[in-house]
Scaffold this motif. Sequence first.
Motif, PDB file in Angstrom:
ATOM      1  N   ARG A 110       0.829  -1.209   0.000  1.00  0.00           N
ATOM      2  CA  ARG A 110       0.000   0.000   0.000  1.00  0.00           C
ATOM      3  C   ARG A 110       0.862   1.257   0.000  1.00  0.00           C
ATOM      4  O   ARG A 110       0.473   2.283  -0.539  1.00  0.00           O
ATOM      5  CB  ARG A 110      -0.887   0.021   1.246  1.00  0.00           C
ATOM      6  N   GLY A 111       1.989   1.169   0.634  1.00  0.00           N
ATOM      7  CA  GLY A 111       2.773   2.372   0.877  1.00  0.00           C
ATOM      8  C   GLY A 111       2.547   2.807   2.318  1.00  0.00           C
ATOM      9  O   GLY A 111       1.422   2.747   2.832  1.00  0.00           O
TER      10      GLY A 111
ATOM     11  N   GLU B 241      -0.121   5.565   3.041  1.00  0.00           N
ATOM     12  CA  GLU B 241      -1.508   5.100   2.947  1.00  0.00           C
ATOM     13  C   GLU B 241      -1.878   4.286   4.183  1.00  0.00           C
ATOM     14  O   GLU B 241      -2.992   4.411   4.713  1.00  0.00           O
ATOM     15  CB  GLU B 241      -1.692   4.253   1.684  1.00  0.00           C
ATOM     16  N   MET B 242      -0.943   3.461   4.651  1.00  0.00           N
ATOM     17  CA  MET B 242      -1.199   2.669   5.857  1.00  0.00           C
ATOM     18  C   MET B 242      -1.366   3.578   7.072  1.00  0.00           C
ATOM     19  O   MET B 242      -2.180   3.306   7.959  1.00  0.00           O
ATOM     20  CB  MET B 242      -0.051   1.681   6.092  1.00  0.00           C
ATOM     21  N   ARG B 243      -0.628   4.692   7.082  1.00  0.00           N
ATOM     22  CA  ARG B 243      -0.752   5.637   8.196  1.00  0.00           C
ATOM     23  C   ARG B 243      -2.143   6.266   8.218  1.00  0.00           C
ATOM     24  O   ARG B 243      -2.715   6.490   9.289  1.00  0.00           O
ATOM     25  CB  ARG B 243       0.321   6.716   8.092  1.00  0.00           C
ATOM     26  N   ASP B 244      -2.683   6.546   7.041  1.00  0.00           N
ATOM     27  CA  ASP B 244      -4.027   7.126   6.974  1.00  0.00           C
ATOM     28  C   ASP B 244      -5.090   6.127   7.436  1.00  0.00           C
ATOM     29  O   ASP B 244      -6.075   6.503   8.078  1.00  0.00           O
ATOM     30  CB  ASP B 244      -4.341   7.564   5.535  1.00  0.00           C
ATOM     31  N   LEU B 245      -4.879   4.854   7.095  1.00  0.00           N
ATOM     32  CA  LEU B 245      -5.864   3.827   7.433  1.00  0.00           C
ATOM     33  C   LEU B 245      -5.739   3.356   8.878  1.00  0.00           C
ATOM     34  O   LEU B 245      -6.742   3.120   9.556  1.00  0.00           O
ATOM     35  CB  LEU B 245      -5.714   2.624   6.484  1.00  0.00           C
TER      36      LEU B 245
ATOM     37  N   TYR C 141      10.806  -4.055   8.898  1.00  0.00           N
ATOM     38  CA  TYR C 141       9.500  -4.100   9.558  1.00  0.00           C
ATOM     39  C   TYR C 141       8.494  -3.199   8.848  1.00  0.00           C
ATOM     40  O   TYR C 141       7.330  -3.561   8.657  1.00  0.00           O
ATOM     41  CB  TYR C 141       9.628  -3.673  11.021  1.00  0.00           C
ATOM     42  N   LYS C 142       8.944  -2.015   8.453  1.00  0.00           N
ATOM     43  CA  LYS C 142       8.040  -1.089   7.770  1.00  0.00           C
ATOM     44  C   LYS C 142       7.609  -1.640   6.411  1.00  0.00           C
ATOM     45  O   LYS C 142       6.456  -1.492   6.004  1.00  0.00           O
ATOM     46  CB  LYS C 142       8.728   0.270   7.601  1.00  0.00           C
ATOM     47  N   ALA C 143       8.537  -2.304   5.732  1.00  0.00           N
ATOM     48  CA  ALA C 143       8.206  -2.883   4.430  1.00  0.00           C
ATOM     49  C   ALA C 143       7.191  -4.019   4.584  1.00  0.00           C
ATOM     50  O   ALA C 143       6.242  -4.138   3.790  1.00  0.00           O
ATOM     51  CB  ALA C 143       9.477  -3.396   3.755  1.00  0.00           C
ATOM     52  N   ILE C 144       7.379  -4.841   5.610  1.00  0.00           N
ATOM     53  CA  ILE C 144       6.426  -5.933   5.862  1.00  0.00           C
ATOM     54  C   ILE C 144       5.061  -5.371   6.223  1.00  0.00           C
ATOM     55  O   ILE C 144       4.018  -5.892   5.805  1.00  0.00           O
ATOM     56  CB  ILE C 144       6.953  -6.849   6.991  1.00  0.00           C
TER      57      ILE C 144
END
Length: 210
Positions: free
Chosen positions: A132-133, A136-140, A161-164
């Motif tokens: 997602r990026g 985008e994950m931060r928004d969700l 970890y961030k990539a996973i």
Amino acid sequence: MARAKVPRRPRHQPPGGKKPAPPPSTRIFSPEDDITILEAIADYVAERDKVPRGSEIQVAIKGRSLTQAKYTDAQLYEKVRRLKAYLTPPADPAAAAEARKHELAIKIWGKEKEAPAPAKPKLAKKRRVEPRGFEEMRDLFPNLSATVEKIATTSDCGETYKAIFEFMDDEEAAVLEAKVKKLRIKHAKMMITRDALSKQVIDVLMKSVG
């Protein structure tokens, strides 16, 4: 002189011409007792959510009035075993007593006849094919993202970890998001309580000085 013939008695007729008494009944409990026993066990099941077995049957019928006052434990257990046959619907549904016994038997042993529901197969969790990026994950999932960022800054594998995290399944991420949010709210309340307590201590100290 011819001897007078003595008339023969019927083969199964006892002396005196009386008919033989019928054999004693082997029935121990009356039909009324059957219903009383079933009602007692049904009440036991409703209260304790289990079918009484062994000595528990005596506990179930304790205090109930039976026409047969004398019986052995074995006779009672055998009676209960036979009463289980009333799970089968009566041949004559109009017979009130038989219908009542069937109704009570269903209440007692009906659940044992129910087949357990088949277990639902566990589906493997689907991993995202495309990330997602992180933004985008931060928004969700803001709370979970903040936790991942904090872990990333203190670990040598932070970028991994961030990539996973970017590939994490939405359902799994939503569960973790809820847990992290709950913990953060709890922590915030603790901080407010601690600050309030600190203020109270300071107020007391200042009053003592004054």
